[in-house]
Design a protein around this motif. Structure first.
Motif, mmCIF file in Angstrom:
data_model
loop_
_atom_site.group_PDB
_atom_site.id
_atom_site.type_symbol
_atom_site.label_atom_id
_atom_site.label_comp_id
_atom_site.label_asym_id
_atom_site.label_seq_id
_atom_site.Cartn_x
_atom_site.Cartn_y
_atom_site.Cartn_z
ATOM 1 N N ILE A 119 0.846 -1.183 0.000
ATOM 2 C CA ILE A 119 0.000 0.000 0.000
ATOM 3 C C ILE A 119 0.887 1.241 0.000
ATOM 4 O O ILE A 119 1.630 1.486 0.957
ATOM 5 N N SER A 120 0.797 2.002 -1.077
ATOM 6 C CA SER A 120 1.614 3.212 -1.216
ATOM 7 C C SER A 120 1.229 4.254 -0.173
ATOM 8 O O SER A 120 0.136 4.226 0.391
ATOM 9 N N ALA A 121 2.123 5.211 0.010
ATOM 10 C CA ALA A 121 1.808 6.370 0.853
ATOM 11 C C ALA A 121 0.744 7.213 0.156
ATOM 12 O O ALA A 121 0.564 7.145 -1.065
ATOM 13 N N HIS A 122 0.042 8.028 0.941
ATOM 14 C CA HIS A 122 -0.952 8.925 0.349
ATOM 15 C C HIS A 122 -0.267 9.917 -0.588
ATOM 16 O O HIS A 122 -0.753 10.212 -1.681
ATOM 17 N N SER A 123 0.892 10.395 -0.158
ATOM 18 C CA SER A 123 1.675 11.331 -0.974
ATOM 19 C C SER A 123 3.109 11.337 -0.459
ATOM 20 O O SER A 123 3.384 10.852 0.640
ATOM 21 N N ALA A 124 4.008 11.928 -1.235
ATOM 22 C CA ALA A 124 5.400 12.038 -0.799
ATOM 23 C C ALA A 124 5.509 12.858 0.477
ATOM 24 O O ALA A 124 6.336 12.573 1.347
ATOM 25 N N GLU A 125 4.654 13.856 0.597
ATOM 26 C CA GLU A 125 4.693 14.744 1.779
ATOM 27 C C GLU A 125 4.330 14.001 3.059
ATOM 28 O O GLU A 125 4.753 14.385 4.145
ATOM 29 N N GLU A 126 3.570 12.927 2.947
ATOM 30 C CA GLU A 126 3.166 12.163 4.125
ATOM 31 C C GLU A 126 4.073 10.965 4.387
ATOM 32 O O GLU A 126 3.861 10.231 5.345
ATOM 33 N N ALA A 127 5.060 10.767 3.530
ATOM 34 C CA ALA A 127 6.017 9.671 3.720
ATOM 35 C C ALA A 127 7.249 10.194 4.451
ATOM 36 O O ALA A 127 7.470 11.402 4.539
ATOM 37 N N GLU A 128 8.057 9.281 4.983
ATOM 38 C CA GLU A 128 9.240 9.669 5.745
ATOM 39 C C GLU A 128 10.517 9.163 5.085
ATOM 40 O O GLU A 128 10.537 8.106 4.459
ATOM 41 N N GLY A 129 11.582 9.921 5.270
ATOM 42 C CA GLY A 129 12.918 9.494 4.848
ATOM 43 C C GLY A 129 12.992 9.102 3.389
ATOM 44 O O GLY A 129 12.492 9.792 2.503
ATOM 45 N N SER A 130 13.604 7.941 3.138
ATOM 46 C CA SER A 130 13.793 7.493 1.763
ATOM 47 C C SER A 130 12.474 7.162 1.081
ATOM 48 O O SER A 130 12.386 7.180 -0.155
ATOM 49 N N TRP A 131 11.425 6.871 1.864
ATOM 50 C CA TRP A 131 10.105 6.632 1.263
ATOM 51 C C TRP A 131 9.584 7.907 0.608
ATOM 52 O O TRP A 131 8.965 7.865 -0.455
ATOM 53 N N TYR A 153 -9.526 -16.749 -6.205
ATOM 54 C CA TYR A 153 -8.696 -17.667 -5.425
ATOM 55 C C TYR A 153 -8.367 -17.136 -4.024
ATOM 56 O O TYR A 153 -7.679 -17.796 -3.257
ATOM 57 N N VAL A 154 -8.844 -15.942 -3.712
ATOM 58 C CA VAL A 154 -8.589 -15.343 -2.392
ATOM 59 C C VAL A 154 -9.661 -15.836 -1.424
ATOM 60 O O VAL A 154 -10.850 -15.593 -1.637
ATOM 61 N N ALA A 155 -9.231 -16.506 -0.373
ATOM 62 C CA ALA A 155 -10.163 -17.105 0.591
ATOM 63 C C ALA A 155 -10.639 -16.083 1.627
ATOM 64 O O ALA A 155 -10.524 -16.303 2.826
ATOM 65 N N GLY A 156 -11.140 -14.944 1.166
ATOM 66 C CA GLY A 156 -11.717 -13.942 2.055
ATOM 67 C C GLY A 156 -10.729 -12.906 2.541
ATOM 68 O O GLY A 156 -9.510 -13.062 2.389
ATOM 69 N N PRO A 157 -11.258 -11.820 3.135
ATOM 70 C CA PRO A 157 -10.420 -10.698 3.589
ATOM 71 C C PRO A 157 -9.367 -11.087 4.625
ATOM 72 O O PRO A 157 -8.313 -10.463 4.689
ATOM 73 N N ALA A 158 -9.639 -12.109 5.426
ATOM 74 C CA ALA A 158 -8.688 -12.513 6.469
ATOM 75 C C ALA A 158 -7.419 -13.113 5.878
ATOM 76 O O ALA A 158 -6.419 -13.267 6.579
ATOM 77 N N ALA A 159 -7.432 -13.424 4.579
ATOM 78 C CA ALA A 159 -6.251 -14.000 3.930
ATOM 79 C C ALA A 159 -5.384 -12.942 3.261
ATOM 80 O O ALA A 159 -4.376 -13.266 2.647
ATOM 81 N N VAL A 160 -5.758 -11.656 3.392
ATOM 82 C CA VAL A 160 -5.041 -10.554 2.733
ATOM 83 C C VAL A 160 -4.360 -9.681 3.783
ATOM 84 O O VAL A 160 -4.998 -9.271 4.760
ATOM 85 N N PHE A 161 -3.080 -9.385 3.556
ATOM 86 C CA PHE A 161 -2.293 -8.626 4.527
ATOM 87 C C PHE A 161 -1.641 -7.428 3.838
ATOM 88 O O PHE A 161 -0.854 -7.586 2.915
ATOM 89 N N ASP A 162 -1.994 -6.238 4.303
ATOM 90 C CA ASP A 162 -1.455 -5.005 3.729
ATOM 91 C C ASP A 162 -0.149 -4.624 4.411
ATOM 92 O O ASP A 162 0.067 -4.919 5.597
ATOM 93 N N LYS A 163 0.709 -3.949 3.626
ATOM 94 C CA LYS A 163 2.000 -3.526 4.166
ATOM 95 C C LYS A 163 2.430 -2.235 3.487
ATOM 96 O O LYS A 163 2.233 -2.077 2.283
ATOM 97 N N PRO A 164 3.022 -1.305 4.233
ATOM 98 C CA PRO A 164 3.517 -0.066 3.640
ATOM 99 C C PRO A 164 4.997 -0.152 3.269
ATOM 100 O O PRO A 164 5.600 0.822 2.840
ATOM 101 N N THR A 165 5.581 -1.338 3.460
ATOM 102 C CA THR A 165 7.007 -1.558 3.217
ATOM 103 C C THR A 165 7.165 -2.749 2.280
ATOM 104 O O THR A 165 6.189 -3.420 1.943
#
Length: 196
Positions: free
Chosen positions: A56-68, A95-107
């Motif tokens: 999951i991308s940042a909302h914008s560059a201004e809301e990201a930190e450091g190298s992000w 093939y996705v077995a529901g929302p509990a099988a999905v994991f979001d990450k900002p990195t």
């Protein structure tokens, strides 16, 4: 044929098979669609043992930190503010077995999501079969964190790709060779044959 460390506690991790990497003007690449059938084959064979990650991308560059922030200044079209689509590719949604099988990450690594690490522990996972994109970025970051935590990793060579095919090939060649007691490379057919 070498035996793969696959058991009834092994899991299939599908890394970032998202619309942003298929059709986004800045991050999308057509090659992602070539691995969809192989990923679908693995997921269909083991639906309840398949977990999905989304970068999951940042909302914008201004809301990201450091190298992000630097990353999103270079690629402003891939931010949420620009409307970048973070959903899993529609062709894989069945093939996705529901929302509990999905994991979001900002990195890059899925291990930065506590719920992801928790479910691996709850299921007493031993080996992670990692498919998806990009072999030399998010897959690699997740793979290295997995090895650091003691998991075996299997790289399905026909279910991985990258917008940088040289980087993709380099990782497939080097990592299983350098970490040969921890990381394995095999075709989807071989994985399915051995993972009974």
């Amino acid at each position: 044929m070498n035996a793969l460390p696959l058991t009834d506690r092994s899991l299939h991790i599908v890394v970032d098979m998202q619309e942003v990497f298929a059709s986004n003007p800045q991050w999308g690449f057509a090659g992602i669609h070539k691995i969809v059938p192989a990923i679908a084959e693995l997921a269909k064979a083991r639906p309840m043992a398949t977990l999905w990650t989304r970068f999951i991308s940042a909302h914008s560059a201004e809301e990201a930190e450091g190298s992000w922030a630097a990353l999103y200044r270079k690629w402003p079209g891939a931010t949420l503010a620009a409307g970048a689509e973070m959903g899993i590719l529609p062709s894989l949604l069945p093939y996705v077995a529901g929302p509990a099988a999905v994991f979001d990450k900002p990195t890059y690594s899925a291990f930065h999501n506590p719920a992801f690490t928790k479910i691996l522990k709850e299921r007493r996972a031993d080996t992670l079969v990692m498919s998806g994109v990009e072999t030399d970025v998010c897959v690699l970051a997740t793979l290295m964190d997995a090895v650091d935590r003691g998991y075996f990793v299997v790289m399905p060579e026909d279910a991985l790709t990258s917008s940088d095919l040289d980087g993709h090939k380099h990782i497939l060649d080097v990592i299983p060779r350098r970490l040969q007691s921890q990381v394995y490379r095999a075709s989807v057919a071989t994985i399915l044959e051995q993972w009974r």
